[in-house]
Every structure is written in C-alpha cells, then in structure tokens.
Design an enzyme around this catalytic site. Structure first.
Site, PDB file in Angstrom:
ATOM      1  CG  HIS A  48      41.519  41.794  34.618  1.00 12.08           C
ATOM      2  ND1 HIS A  48      40.930  42.754  35.421  1.00 12.08           N
ATOM      3  CD2 HIS A  48      42.280  41.037  35.447  1.00 12.08           C
ATOM      4  CE1 HIS A  48      41.308  42.564  36.671  1.00 12.08           C
ATOM      5  NE2 HIS A  48      42.131  41.525  36.717  1.00 12.08           N
ATOM      6  CG  ASP A  95      34.338  40.653  43.363  1.00 10.80           C
ATOM      7  OD1 ASP A  95      35.028  39.723  43.822  1.00 10.80           O
ATOM      8  OD2 ASP A  95      34.807  41.734  42.999  1.00 10.80           O
ATOM      9  NE  ARG A 125      39.172  36.526  48.067  1.00 16.67           N
ATOM     10  CZ  ARG A 125      39.513  36.990  46.860  1.00 16.67           C
ATOM     11  NH1 ARG A 125      38.642  37.643  46.115  1.00 16.67           N
ATOM     12  NH2 ARG A 125      40.718  36.794  46.392  1.00 16.67           N
ATOM     13  CB  SER A 166      37.401  37.937  42.758  1.00 14.05           C
ATOM     14  OG  SER A 166      37.555  39.322  42.791  1.00 14.05           O
ATOM     15  CE  LYS A 194      36.136  42.104  40.066  1.00 12.93           C
ATOM     16  NZ  LYS A 194      37.069  42.469  41.092  1.00 12.93           N
TER      17      LYS A 194
HETATM   18  N1  URA Z   1      41.656  41.388  41.579  1.00  9.70           N
HETATM   19  C1  URA Z   1      40.342  41.119  41.794  1.00  9.70           C
HETATM   20  O1  URA Z   1      39.456  41.716  41.194  1.00  9.70           O
HETATM   21  N2  URA Z   1      40.043  40.152  42.694  1.00  9.70           N
HETATM   22  C2  URA Z   1      40.969  39.460  43.361  1.00  9.70           C
HETATM   23  O2  URA Z   1      40.625  38.596  44.135  1.00  9.70           O
HETATM   24  C3  URA Z   1      42.322  39.762  43.140  1.00  9.70           C
HETATM   25  C4  URA Z   1      42.644  40.733  42.221  1.00  9.70           C
END
Ligand code: URA
Length: 447
Positions: free
Chosen positions: A88, A167, A174, A189, A193
């Site tokens: 990621h 999320d 947010r 967040s 995932k």
């Molecule tokens: N990427 C995400 O998936 N969530 C966040 O809060 C910020 C960047």
C-alpha cells in the site's frame, strides 16, 4: 453484521469531548450502529471532531480498526496455497509502482491480491490508471477474485461493498468535516481495508514531500510507525519504506501516461527513480512472501523478472484476465494518436532545480485525470508527461512537458498552471536516493 448493541451515543460524544477514553465494546457498537444507519451523520461528525481534537489512545485505535475491518467480510484465502502479500502506498504524484509491482512480484511466485483505491486529492489512483487500459475492469465478485488469484497469482480490483463498508461511509464523512488528517483515523482507514483482504504480509510505501498526502517527513515517520505497529498487532507481518515524494515520480503523471510509463518499466526501459522504488518494494514483498532470504536476493530476483520478460508476461495475463485488450498494451503509441496536446516551453536558458509535484498533480486533476468532486468522471488520456528532471540544463524554447487530454478544452489553462512547477537556478541538490528509511519490528534503519 448483526446485533447492534444499544448505546448512549451522546454519552460517547461527551466522553470524547471531555478527553475521556472509550472501551473496545463501545467503539464496536458505535461503528456497527453507524454502518447499519442507526446513528446519524451529525452525531458521528461530532464524535469524529472530538476525537480529532482530543486524540485517541492506542487501544481505541486498535478497536476502531477492528470494528471497521469487521463491518464487512474479512476474506479467508488460506485454502489457496502460498503466502499472500500486498503493498500500500500513501500516494504520490506519478506513483505508478503498484501497476509494475503486482505482476512483477507474482511472476516470482508470491501471490498478490491487491485491492486499490481511486484518486485522492492531487495524487492519482491505481484503479483510474488501470481502467485507462481499454476494456480493463476493476470490479469483480469475491468468488472471481479468489479464482483469479489461484489461477494466475495476481488480481487488482477496487474496494467492494463487502469489504470494510464502515470505512467507505466514514471516509466520505471525514472528507466533509475536516477530520481527514488525523493519524489514528488514517491508520484505521487504510488497515481496515488491507487486513480484510486475507493477506499474510503488507509492505507500505509511506511518502512525504509536496507530492504526498503528508508533506512533512516527521508526520510521515509517525504514520509509518503507527501503520506498521498496528498491522503487527493484527498478526500481519508489516514493514514500511519512507520515500521522498517532493518531485513527481518518473515522467508520466495521469492515467494513460502512467500506464504507458509502466509498460516501459515492465519492458526494462523504466526511469531510474521509478525502478529504484519498485525494486526495493518488490524485494520487501519477496522477502515477506518467503521467496527471498535477503534484501539483495530480492533485488536480484526482481531485476531478473524484468530482464527475462517474466514480469511482462504476467502483466499480459493480468490484463487479458481482467478484460483489457492486448493490442493497447503491446502498441501503446496507437492509443496516443487520439490525444490532443500542448507543450510547455522553457521561458529562458538555465538549470531546472526542482519540479513541484503538488502543482503538477493538481494540474493533472484539473485537466481531468482525477476528480474534483466524487461524481466527476475521469478522462483516461488526461495527464502530463515531463521531458526534464531536476538538474537538467535547458535552452529557451526547449520543451519541458507535454500536456494531453481527450479534448482541447483545458489544455491552455493547464499550461499556465503547470509552468510555475518548474523552478530554475544555479545549483541543484539531487538526492542520492528516493528511499529515506525503513521501519520494521519497532525501529528505523536510519533514525
Ligand atoms: N487513504 C485511506 O485509505 N484512508 C485515509 O484516511 C487516508 C488515505
């Protein structure tokens, strides 16, 4: 998800407002209630802001991550033999490494189930880039996701409604309540995932600089530490590289321009900075996947995969399996014939000392490569291709960059926006490496 436990939502908001701490069960019920539509946005907004201003304990962050992850399906891929490793990136301008890495690592025998996102702010999104390949689909059922991973060892899709639905709702809220830039929320967040994907290990690329989501290096270090330690607490081997994202990565920025550059990388003609980060991340993934015993061995295997054409073959398999046309990736220049273009020329003789990534990223989004609003559609051909990098000397009138899109509408306006990204001067410090540090097992390599 079932069995939302009645909680006094006002009490939870007041406790966070008064700098108190919530229990694991209270957070679980709160997130469950929100996901099921039983707690309204205005109460969750108040809770978000109170937590943002007063902070969260580590246990609260773990509970939040766990609740968000369990708000949907948590995939179990253990019946598919082999270690599953994902990567990621916190995102950056011109960051196309996922597109090169996923087939590269899979071609070396490590399974890569990758669930990616769309463009965020001035940084691009892997899904938008992949979808610029004609026919390529990033949506599929969980069953097809599993079959593809088993058959070819790599799959690249978007988040489905089944994965961490909390999320999706929380991120949207947010975004409109000024509560995005808070490390516990960002970590929960991202990891809710990733941990739901069914992976054994995760390699993180945490970026800092003007082209990154987090511009300050110290903030990025803190985020890398938080993400890595949190991943480990959930039993997933996690390591983070800290990388410099002050200038665009590579030369292509936008959807198709980044696919075209990824194709060049997979065929052994990639720019040095993109390949440096790609090979380092690949080596980490190969070690996490148990295929390499050391970083140097991982680098060697990754370089071999490109040199022998194995990574390219895997990319072709991936594209075909997900509906993309081979013709478009084998002859990318054909697709370029459809673009409308304008050029940015050097205003004077001199040395380019810096190319501001944020300016380039924002201009590419404005041109149509990303979204200003959630509902916007992206233009697959829109983007910017740089012809120079920091340290290059140019003469007045030399082309610095090409701006391209499917139509001419925004080319001129974008030209004016991009020009200030090019800074000129007498001296230029070119960093030796984009990779600044590595964090694992609770410590930095170069603190
Ligand atoms: N990427 C995400 O998936 N969530 C966040 O809060 C910020 C960047």
């Amino acid at each position: 998800m079932s069995g939302f436990k009645e909680i006094n939502v006002i009490d939870l908001i007041l406790r966070k407002r008064n700098k108190g701490v919530l229990s694991r069960d209270e957070i679980a019920s709160f997130i469950q209630g929100y996901t099921l539509g039983q707690i309204p946005d205005y109460q969750v907004s108040a809770w978000l802001m109170a937590s943002f201003l007063n902070g969260m304990s580590e246990d609260e962050m773990v509970a939040l991550t766990d609740s968000m992850m369990n708000s949907g399906q948590v995939l179990d891929l253990s019946d598919i033999p082999g270690r599953k490793v994902d990567k990621h990136s916190t995102g950056g301008v011109g960051d196309k490494t996922s597109i090169i890495l996923a087939p590269l690592v899979a071609s070396c025998g490590v399974l890569v189930p990758m669930i990616s996102g769309r463009g965020l702010g001035h940084t691009g999104g892997t899904l938008d880039k992949l979808e610029s390949i004609p026919g390529f689909s990033t949506q599929m059922s969980i069953q097809d996701y599993r079959s593809q991973l088993k058959d070819i060892g790599v799959v690249m899709i978007g988040q489905t409604d089944e994965i961490a639905p909390a999320d999706k709702k929380l991120y949207a809220l947010r975004d409109v309540t000024g509560t995005v830039e808070f490390i516990p929320f960002i970590a929960a967040s991202i990891l809710s995932k990733k941990l739901a994907e069914g992976i054994n290990a995760l390699v993180l690329d945490v970026k800092f600089g003007s082209g990154a989501f987090m511009s300050d290096e110290q903030d990025a270090r803190k985020l890398a530490e938080t993400l890595t330690n949190l991943g480990e607490r959930f039993g997933t081997d996690t390591v983070a590289l800290l990388t410099d994202m002050d200038q665009p990565l590579g030369f292509g920025v936008g959807n198709w321009p980044e696919i075209a550059e990824s194709i060049a990388c997979l065929q052994g003609n990639g720019p040095e900075d993109v390949m440096e980060i790609t090979f380092a991340l690949a080596s980490e993934m190969l070690m996490a996947g148990g295929v390499a015993q050391s970083f140097d061995e991982g680098l060697f295997l990754a370089e071999q995969a490109i040199e022998t054409g194995r990574a390219w073959e895997k990319f072709e398999q991936l594209v075909v399996r997900q509906g993309g046309t081979l013709e478009s990736i084998r002859n990318p220049q054909e697709r370029d014939k459809d673009r409308k273009e304008a050029f940015i020329l050097a205003p004077a003789d001199g040395m380019v000392t810096r190319i501001g990534a944020k300016i380039v990223g924002r201009a590419a989004v404005g041109l149509g490569a990303g979204r200003m609003k959630k509902e916007d559609t992206v233009d697959p051909l829109a983007g910017i291709t740089l012809f120079v990098s920091a340290g290059d000397t140019v003469s007045k009138g030399d082309p610095l960059a090409r701006i391209q899109a499917s139509n001419k509408d925004r080319l001129e306006a974008t030209r004016a926006l991009v020009l200030p990204a090019f800074e000129f001067g007498e001296e230029c410090e070119i960093p030796f490496s984009r990779i600044k540090d590595r964090y694992s097992d609770g410590s930095w390599l170069n603190p």
